[in-house]
Scaffold this active site. Structure first.
Site, PDB file in Angstrom:
ATOM      1  CE1 TYR A  59     -64.534 142.190  -5.936  1.00 18.27           C
ATOM      2  CE2 TYR A  59     -65.213 144.438  -6.345  1.00 18.27           C
ATOM      3  CZ  TYR A  59     -64.946 143.409  -5.468  1.00 18.27           C
ATOM      4  OH  TYR A  59     -65.078 143.609  -4.130  1.00 18.27           O
ATOM      5  CG  ASP A 105     -46.602 130.643   7.754  1.00 13.41           C
ATOM      6  OD1 ASP A 105     -45.973 131.204   6.831  1.00 13.41           O
ATOM      7  OD2 ASP A 105     -47.321 131.255   8.563  1.00 13.41           O
TER       8      ASP A 105
HETATM    9  N1  PLP Z   1     -46.892 133.824   8.798  1.00 13.29           N
HETATM   10  C1  PLP Z   1     -45.714 134.121   9.357  1.00 13.29           C
HETATM   11  C2  PLP Z   1     -44.777 133.007   9.731  1.00 13.29           C
HETATM   12  C3  PLP Z   1     -45.370 135.445   9.588  1.00 13.29           C
HETATM   13  O1  PLP Z   1     -44.209 135.755  10.166  1.00 13.29           O
HETATM   14  C4  PLP Z   1     -46.294 136.465   9.231  1.00 13.29           C
HETATM   15  C5  PLP Z   1     -46.016 137.906   9.434  1.00 13.29           C
HETATM   16  O2  PLP Z   1     -45.303 138.387  10.166  1.00 13.29           O
HETATM   17  C6  PLP Z   1     -47.505 136.086   8.663  1.00 13.29           C
HETATM   18  C7  PLP Z   1     -47.777 134.759   8.464  1.00 13.29           C
HETATM   19  C8  PLP Z   1     -48.554 137.118   8.329  1.00 13.29           C
HETATM   20  O3  PLP Z   1     -48.255 137.807   7.193  1.00 13.29           O
HETATM   21  P1  PLP Z   1     -49.136 139.098   6.792  1.00 13.29           P
HETATM   22  O4  PLP Z   1     -48.714 140.194   7.675  1.00 13.29           O
HETATM   23  O5  PLP Z   1     -48.789 139.309   5.350  1.00 13.29           O
HETATM   24  O6  PLP Z   1     -50.569 138.712   6.947  1.00 13.29           O
END
Ligand code: PLP
Length: 478
Positions: free
Chosen positions: A64, A241
């Site tokens: 942990y 992202d």
């Molecule tokens: N962000 C984007 C742009 C994604 O394509 C994905 C997954 O497909 C994610 C986040 C989520 O990732 P995870 O499945 O690791 O939570």
């Protein structure tokens, strides 16, 4: 290191597991066989290195380690500190980021950490300020009520789901769409490309707190410099992202305006897609958000997974080697060869091609739904996933698209000539599949007909294509 070491390591591990629960050992072995035999075109999957995989199978899993390096809620975290600090250092160096937080368990978790950090940084809330300086006990019920009201209903502008955005960018089925007042930007109906003037217009009208860039199914580069200018013009925090294309950023295929790290306030990613690491997430940010991001656990996340952070450190070290840049370049070369092969055979592609790792086929051109196409391809040994296309008439379940990506096959060593052959296999299956009908004669979105002999023939051809490029060639489990 001898190649034999990899084989011995995995064989020994399975022997130990088999002694306790043989069915698990068998399933692990069967998974390797399946992955070796199928043409994996899932754009979000890859094959992590044996070193990355092995870094996860050990006693770090038992620790942990809530908190961050040097500031833990548990004693005895000195070795976890070592691997977490190493992973963060590799991430900072690889991406040129001011700060890296390597604890998120997945991409969705990384996005939640980022949302929290931006809310905590940006929302004018006297109650939150009190809570942040640890005067939590001084807060009255009215303060808590105000805090919830002030944090809730903030505005987020992200790419729409059917244009290629991700669920976590503010869509209703996800918590982001429930906690944020969300609006989305789409793509040009003719070109399929992001229209930055339209994004700017939407931002001016909506005035989001967060402008989100990034996607799961957009086959083109995104100009992050322009999106940052748009964010600045309305006082929004710019979050990207890069879960899908982190490997292309790491491999310096996406540079300048197309590298999100110098332009965004905060960048999230997964580590297991084109970046080729363990399953997990990561947040990179500018210094002013670092303190909030580091509160990810226990604010948003459960206890960190030290064994996965160890694997992240290994994979990020691999991504810093010169051969990773070559890998990233080949991913895009392969995606473009696949796109050209499909186009030449008459397939309809969203945006007419690709400049990243993925291709989005509009299978309505073959008279199929995404669901029918996905299953017919699977019958033929080709693993893909169905995906919405812009303004999809079939909705998010059946869809009208098939998303294919090249990170995994590129890891195996397939090149552009084999991508053309892959295009031939995909086109043949789709062209020979016919949509089925329901019992009452209406068109079915799920049923289809494909000659099983043809499916078998294509599956054999797919296996032949893979044969010169064995997966994990050093690993022999028998
Ligand atoms: N962000 C984007 C742009 C994604 O394509 C994905 C997954 O497909 C994610 C986040 C989520 O990732 P995870 O499945 O690791 O939570």
């Amino acid at each position: 290191m001898s190649r034999n070491a990899e084989s011995t390591a995995f064989r020994s591990a399975l022997e130990v597991i088999r002694a306790v629960e043989p069915r698990v050992a068998d399933a692990i072995g069967a998974e390797l066989t399946d992955q070796r035999e199928s043409l994996k075109l899932i754009a979000s999957e890859n094959y992590a290195s044996p070193a990355t995989l092995l870094a996860m199978g050990n006693w770090f899993s038992d620790k942990y380690a809530e908190g961050t390096v040097g500031r833990r809620f548990y004693a005895g975290c000195q070795n976890v500190d070592t691997v977490e600090a190493l992973a963060a250092e590799h991430a900072r160096e690889l991406f040129g980021a001011a700060h890296a937080y390597v604890q998120p368990h997945s991409g969705i978790d990384a996005n939640l950490v980022a949302f929290w950090a931006v809310l905590a940084d940006r929302v004018e809330s006297p109650a939150l300020k009190k809570a942040q300086v640890r005067q939590v006990n001084d807060l009255t019920e009215a303060d808590w009520f105000a805090l919830r009201r002030e944090l809730g209903n903030q505005r987020m502008l992200g790419m729409s789901l059917d244009a290629g955005g991700h669920l976590t960018h503010g869509f209703r089925p996800n918590i982001s769409g429930k906690m944020f007042d969300q609006r989305s930007y789409g793509t040009d109906p003719v070109t399929g490309l992001i229209d930055y003037d339209r994004v700017a217009e939407a931002a001016r009208e909506f005035k989001p707190l967060i402008l989100v860039g990034g996607y799961s199914a957009y086959p083109r580069k995104v100009n992050f410099r322009i999106l940052r200018e748009i964010a600045d013009s309305v006082g929004a925090t710019f979050m990207v992202d890069m879960a899908h294309f982190a490997g292309l950023v790491a491999g310096k295929v996406f540079t300048g305006d197309f590298d999100p790290v110098p332009h965004a306030h905060i960048v999230t990613t997964t580590t297991h897609k084109s970046l080729r690491g363990p399953r997990g997430g990561m947040v990179l940010c500018q210094p002013e958000l670092a303190d909030q991001v580091d509160r990810g656990c226990p604010m948003v996340l459960g206890g960190p997974l030290p064994h996965v952070m160890a694997a992240k450190a290994v994979a990020l070290a691999e991504a810093r080697r010169p051969d990773f840049a070559d890998y990233a370049t080949r991913i895009v070369d392969n995606a473009q060869a696949l796109a050209e092969g499909l186009l030449r055979r008459g397939a309809k592609l969203v945006t007419g091609g690709t400049d990243n790792h993925l291709v989005l086929i509009d299978v309505s051109g073959y008279g199929l739904t995404g669901r029918q196409a996905e299953q017919a391809l699977l019958d033929s040994g080709i693993v893909t996933n169905r995906n919405s296309v812009p303004q999809d008439a079939n909705g998010a379940w059946y869809t009208s698209g098939i998303r294919v990506g090249t990170p995994a096959l590129t890891t195996r060593g397939l090149g552009t000539a084999e991508m053309d052959q892959t295009a031939e296999l995909i086109h043949t299956v789709l062209a020979q599949t016919t949509a089925g009908a329901n019992a009452d004669g209406t068109p079915s979105k799920a049923k289809y007909t494909l000659d099983p002999d043809l499916a078998d023939k294509i599956a054999r051809q797919a296996t032949d294509l893979l044969a010169p490029h064995p997966l994990y060639p050093a690993i022999n489990l028998t």
